[in-house]
Design an enzyme around this catalytic site. Structure first.
Site, PDB file in Angstrom:
ATOM      1  N   ASP A  93       0.991  -1.126  -0.127  1.00 37.39           N
ATOM      2  CA  ASP A  93       0.030   0.028   0.130  1.00 37.39           C
ATOM      3  C   ASP A  93       0.778   1.231   0.093  1.00 37.39           C
ATOM      4  O   ASP A  93       1.533   1.727   1.195  1.00 37.39           O
ATOM      5  CB  ASP A  93      -0.909   0.001   1.118  1.00 37.39           C
ATOM      6  CG  ASP A  93      -1.868   1.234   1.236  1.00 37.39           C
ATOM      7  OD1 ASP A  93      -1.952   1.962   0.298  1.00 37.39           O
ATOM      8  OD2 ASP A  93      -2.558   1.253   2.540  1.00 37.39           O
ATOM      9  N   GLU A 130      -1.087  10.325   0.053  1.00 36.14           N
ATOM     10  CA  GLU A 130      -2.572   9.909   0.260  1.00 36.14           C
ATOM     11  C   GLU A 130      -2.720   9.279   1.729  1.00 36.14           C
ATOM     12  O   GLU A 130      -4.032   9.501   2.243  1.00 36.14           O
ATOM     13  CB  GLU A 130      -2.596   8.653  -0.815  1.00 36.14           C
ATOM     14  CG  GLU A 130      -4.044   8.067  -0.919  1.00 36.14           C
ATOM     15  CD  GLU A 130      -4.343   6.992   0.036  1.00 36.14           C
ATOM     16  OE1 GLU A 130      -5.350   6.407   0.133  1.00 36.14           O
ATOM     17  OE2 GLU A 130      -3.288   6.385   0.792  1.00 36.14           O
ATOM     18  N   GLU A 131      -1.815   8.866   2.158  1.00 33.36           N
ATOM     19  CA  GLU A 131      -2.061   8.199   3.552  1.00 33.36           C
ATOM     20  C   GLU A 131      -2.268   9.166   4.689  1.00 33.36           C
ATOM     21  O   GLU A 131      -2.630   8.936   5.808  1.00 33.36           O
ATOM     22  CB  GLU A 131      -0.650   7.431   4.044  1.00 33.36           C
ATOM     23  CG  GLU A 131      -0.428   6.392   3.194  1.00 33.36           C
ATOM     24  CD  GLU A 131      -1.249   5.145   3.085  1.00 33.36           C
ATOM     25  OE1 GLU A 131      -2.247   5.131   3.921  1.00 33.36           O
ATOM     26  OE2 GLU A 131      -1.109   3.988   2.637  1.00 33.36           O
ATOM     27  N   ASP A 160      -5.294   0.906  -5.875  1.00 29.55           N
ATOM     28  CA  ASP A 160      -4.822   1.148  -4.259  1.00 29.55           C
ATOM     29  C   ASP A 160      -4.831  -0.221  -3.790  1.00 29.55           C
ATOM     30  O   ASP A 160      -5.943  -1.105  -4.279  1.00 29.55           O
ATOM     31  CB  ASP A 160      -5.483   2.112  -3.659  1.00 29.55           C
ATOM     32  CG  ASP A 160      -4.716   2.715  -2.547  1.00 29.55           C
ATOM     33  OD1 ASP A 160      -3.685   2.159  -2.143  1.00 29.55           O
ATOM     34  OD2 ASP A 160      -5.100   3.777  -1.946  1.00 29.55           O
TER      35      ASP A 160
END
Length: 357
Positions: A180, A212-213, A235
């Protein structure tokens, strides 16, 4: 799986780049994408995308991975040379301790480990208290704050998991960190390679966002910049299959994920039907997926005037840790899905998906 693909996965997952510190992954993506696209462009936060151009009247289709993995930022150097940190992305506090990391500074990269309390020191007491991520100190072996600073260590430096990518004994799965979302980065490169000599019925904008995280931050500027008509996030999501497959979502070996709902996005019916048609036509294994977490599609679909968006995903066990396990056939199903989805999109199909006509 071809050895070339495994080596690409290994290279990407062993790269180290947490949110806001994606430069090593960006450099890799640039090098690999340049021969496959007409042009490379960046957004203002550092997202990188390759464009395969069609005519000006053709629709614009965006495929976006994200480069960042979960990690930490150093916030304070203690007098004894250890570090306090804040998490970048979501961590289960019970998997943070006693792991190897890399501390990345302006003067160089240094080995680092996360602290833990030895069981010997817990004897005679009431045991360890409820653990928070910020309770875990990080240790690079410096004896004082002054010594750490002499090596260039400063607040704001990143600390990133360190792990080797390997196959399982049966050859069916891979174990790595950062699937991820180096999964998405790998998928973008594999799709661009497969479509290199294809004449597509749309301008393809394929690449990877940043941050994104930490709240889907990177997809907003990239979607605003490139103005796609459709958006596909690629993703990885959490598998939930180690206790039971009954009533759970995300099972290794059962195909690519067809995400129908998450807290930030509902996949629109005509988008879902297009994916189902592609899967049926090309015999691609898939599984329906309902998620408790979001992806860049959640931010993309409400950007500009609204962009129909979805996710072409895979699941992995134990994501957001040093060791994720994922299935090779799931990856191959997702790759075939993305390639066939992109081959099938033209002006008529896109108009049907968006407007129903």
């Amino acid at each position: 799986m071809e050895e070339k693909t495994f080596q690409r996965i290994k290279e990407l997952t062993e790269l180290q780049g947490t949110s806001g510190f994606e430069e090593d992954v960006r450099a890799y993506m640039k090098q690999k994408m340049e021969p496959l696209v007409d042009e490379i462009q960046y957004d203002g936060l550092g997202g990188i995308f390759g464009l395969k151009k069609a005519s000006q009247d053709d629709p614009r289709v965006m495929v976006a991975a994200h480069m960042d993995e979960v990690g930490f930022m150093l916030t304070q150097i203690k007098d004894n040379g250890l570090f306090q940190v804040v998490p970048l992305g979501g961590w289960n506090p019970y998997v943070v301790s006693s792991q190897r990391f890399t501390l990345k500074t302006s003067k160089g990269n240094y080995p680092c480990i996360s602290s833990s309390v030895s069981p010997h020191l817990l004897r005679g007491g009431s045991g360890q208290k409820q653990l928070e991520v910020t309770d875990v100190l990080f240790d690079a072996g410096f004896e004082s704050k002054e010594e750490a600073e002499s090596f260039g260590v400063r607040p704001g430096d990143s600390i990133v998991p360190l792990a080797e990518t390997i196959k399982t004994a049966n050859g069916k799965n891979i174990i790595s960190k950062s699937w991820d979302n180096r999964y998405g980065c790998t998928l973008v490169l594999e799709a661009l390679e497969a479509l290199q000599n294809e004449k597509l019925g749309h301008t393809l904008i394929a690449g990877a966002n940043v941050q994104e995280e930490v709240g889907l931050r990177g997809s907003k500027p990239s979607v605003h910049k490139f103005e796609p008509d459709l958006f596909f996030a690629v993703d990885c999501s959490a598998a939930d299959d180690i206790q039971t497959k009954k009533g759970t979502y995300g099972h290794l070996g059962e195909g690519t994920l067809l995400r129908i709902y998450d807290p930030g996005m509902i996949t629109l019916p005509r988008v879902r039907e297009y994916l189902l048609d592609i899967a049926s036509t090309h015999n691609i294994p898939y599984q329906y997926f309902v998620s408790k977490g979001g992806t860049d599609a959640g931010a993309a679909h409400t950007t500009n005037n609204g962009v129909p968006s979805t996710v072409i995903g895979v699941c992995g066990r134990y994501i957001h840790t040093h060791q994720t396990m994922f299935n090779i056939k799931d990856f191959e199903a997702a790759r075939e899905m993305l390639i066939q989805v992109l081959k099938g999109l033209d002006k008529t199909t896109v108009n049907t998906i968006i407007y129903g006509k």
